[in-house]
Design a protein around this motif. Structure first.
Motif, mmCIF file in Angstrom:
data_model
loop_
_atom_site.group_PDB
_atom_site.id
_atom_site.type_symbol
_atom_site.label_atom_id
_atom_site.label_comp_id
_atom_site.label_asym_id
_atom_site.label_seq_id
_atom_site.Cartn_x
_atom_site.Cartn_y
_atom_site.Cartn_z
ATOM 1 N N UNK A 81 0.809 -1.216 0.000
ATOM 2 C CA UNK A 81 0.000 0.000 0.000
ATOM 3 C C UNK A 81 0.839 1.261 0.000
ATOM 4 N N UNK A 82 0.548 2.165 -0.912
ATOM 5 C CA UNK A 82 1.280 3.405 -1.045
ATOM 6 C C UNK A 82 2.468 3.323 -1.982
ATOM 7 N N UNK A 83 2.933 2.095 -2.243
ATOM 8 C CA UNK A 83 4.147 1.918 -3.046
ATOM 9 C C UNK A 83 4.001 0.794 -4.076
ATOM 10 N N UNK A 84 2.827 0.656 -4.629
ATOM 11 C CA UNK A 84 2.626 -0.354 -5.675
ATOM 12 C C UNK A 84 3.169 0.101 -7.028
ATOM 13 N N UNK A 135 0.240 7.333 -0.369
ATOM 14 C CA UNK A 135 -0.499 7.490 0.878
ATOM 15 C C UNK A 135 -1.462 6.340 1.130
ATOM 16 N N UNK A 136 -2.402 6.551 2.014
ATOM 17 C CA UNK A 136 -3.384 5.533 2.338
ATOM 18 C C UNK A 136 -3.124 4.897 3.689
ATOM 19 N N UNK A 137 -4.029 4.006 4.117
ATOM 20 C CA UNK A 137 -3.958 3.444 5.467
ATOM 21 C C UNK A 137 -2.885 2.380 5.667
ATOM 22 N N UNK A 138 -2.252 1.925 4.590
ATOM 23 C CA UNK A 138 -1.323 0.802 4.713
ATOM 24 C C UNK A 138 0.143 1.218 4.710
ATOM 25 N N UNK A 140 3.130 4.247 6.338
ATOM 26 C CA UNK A 140 3.365 5.335 7.287
ATOM 27 C C UNK A 140 3.957 6.570 6.600
ATOM 28 N N UNK A 141 4.067 6.550 5.258
ATOM 29 C CA UNK A 141 4.512 7.719 4.511
ATOM 30 C C UNK A 141 3.295 8.422 3.909
ATOM 31 N N UNK A 142 3.054 9.670 4.271
ATOM 32 C CA UNK A 142 1.900 10.388 3.706
ATOM 33 C C UNK A 142 2.028 10.558 2.194
ATOM 34 N N UNK A 143 0.910 10.773 1.574
ATOM 35 C CA UNK A 143 0.871 10.989 0.126
ATOM 36 C C UNK A 143 1.808 12.131 -0.279
ATOM 37 N N UNK A 144 2.592 11.897 -1.330
ATOM 38 C CA UNK A 144 3.486 12.916 -1.850
ATOM 39 C C UNK A 144 4.887 12.888 -1.283
ATOM 40 N N UNK A 159 5.437 -0.044 5.107
ATOM 41 C CA UNK A 159 4.078 -0.411 5.488
ATOM 42 C C UNK A 159 3.902 -0.638 6.970
ATOM 43 N N UNK A 160 2.667 -0.618 7.399
ATOM 44 C CA UNK A 160 2.307 -0.871 8.794
ATOM 45 C C UNK A 160 2.177 -2.369 9.014
#
Length: 203
Positions: A81-84, A135-138, A140-144, A159-160
């Motif tokens: 999540x966030x890095x696909x 970003x997203x819930x999965x 810990x790095x915010x969008x951008x 990821x978390x």
């Protein structure tokens, strides 16, 4: 079980190591069924339209293609999540909080990453700031945010999650070292080493 066509990115910039967190007690004959079960869970239960990972490797070193669309193409998965985007994920089959990945597994994962990342001229031992978080819930790095990450990193780095387990995480440097040996055409020494322990090598 697939429900959509593959999504292609504009290249691969990093490799991500996962584990499936399932059983470590399986035979070579069980592995294909395990992959099929993961595929069913990801599509029918989680609704991800395809298996999340680009490839999977069992404890015997056997490699399985994951997400559909071409293993040499920049197919976007749903693994991290966030890095696909612009990443290529390999899942080690097993739970590596409770056991170490086998030498065969580490070697195959490293060879696979070395081969795949070389297509996009990514140094397996390098680091870069080429990935921007969605970003997203999965994660810990915010969008951008664009963190500096190793070119081969673990799911838990962004990821978390504890994935790929504490013992899987400890194998990352070995995976990078193997990948760095296989990011170019194999030499005769590499070929011999890849057959070590087998009947052809003994002969």
């Amino acid at each position: 079980m697939r429900c959509a066509a593959p999504l292609y990115d504009n290249g691969i910039r990093a490799g991500i190591v996962h584990h499936t967190a399932g059983s470590n007690d399986y035979s070579p004959a069980d592995s294909a069924g395990i992959v099929r079960g993961i595929y069913g869970y990801h599509t029918r239960t989680l609704g991800w339209c395809d298996i999340a990972y680009n490839a999977l490797v069992d404890k015997y070193g056997h490699v399985f293609e994951g997400r559909f669309g071409g293993i040499t193409k920049p197919v976007e998965g749903s693994h991290t999540g966030g890095f696909n985007r612009n990443t290529w994920a390999v899942a080690m089959i097993g739970n590596f909080d409770v056991a170490e990945p086998t030498p065969e597994q580490v070697h195959s994962v490293g060879m696979l990453f070395g081969w795949r990342l070389a297509m996009d001229r990514v140094d397996p031992r390098g680091t870069s700031a080429a990935l921007t978080s969605a970003g997203g819930p999965y994660t810990h790095f915010p969008r951008g945010v664009t963190p500096v990450l190793p070119n081969i990193f673990a799911h838990r780095d962004v990821g978390n999650t504890a994935c790929p387990g504490r013992l899987g995480y400890a194998a990352l440097d070995r995976i990078r070292d193997v990948a760095a040996r296989f990011d170019k055409p194999a030499s005769s020494a590499d070929l011999a080493d890849s057959m070590r322990g087998g009947a052809i090598f003994s002969r």
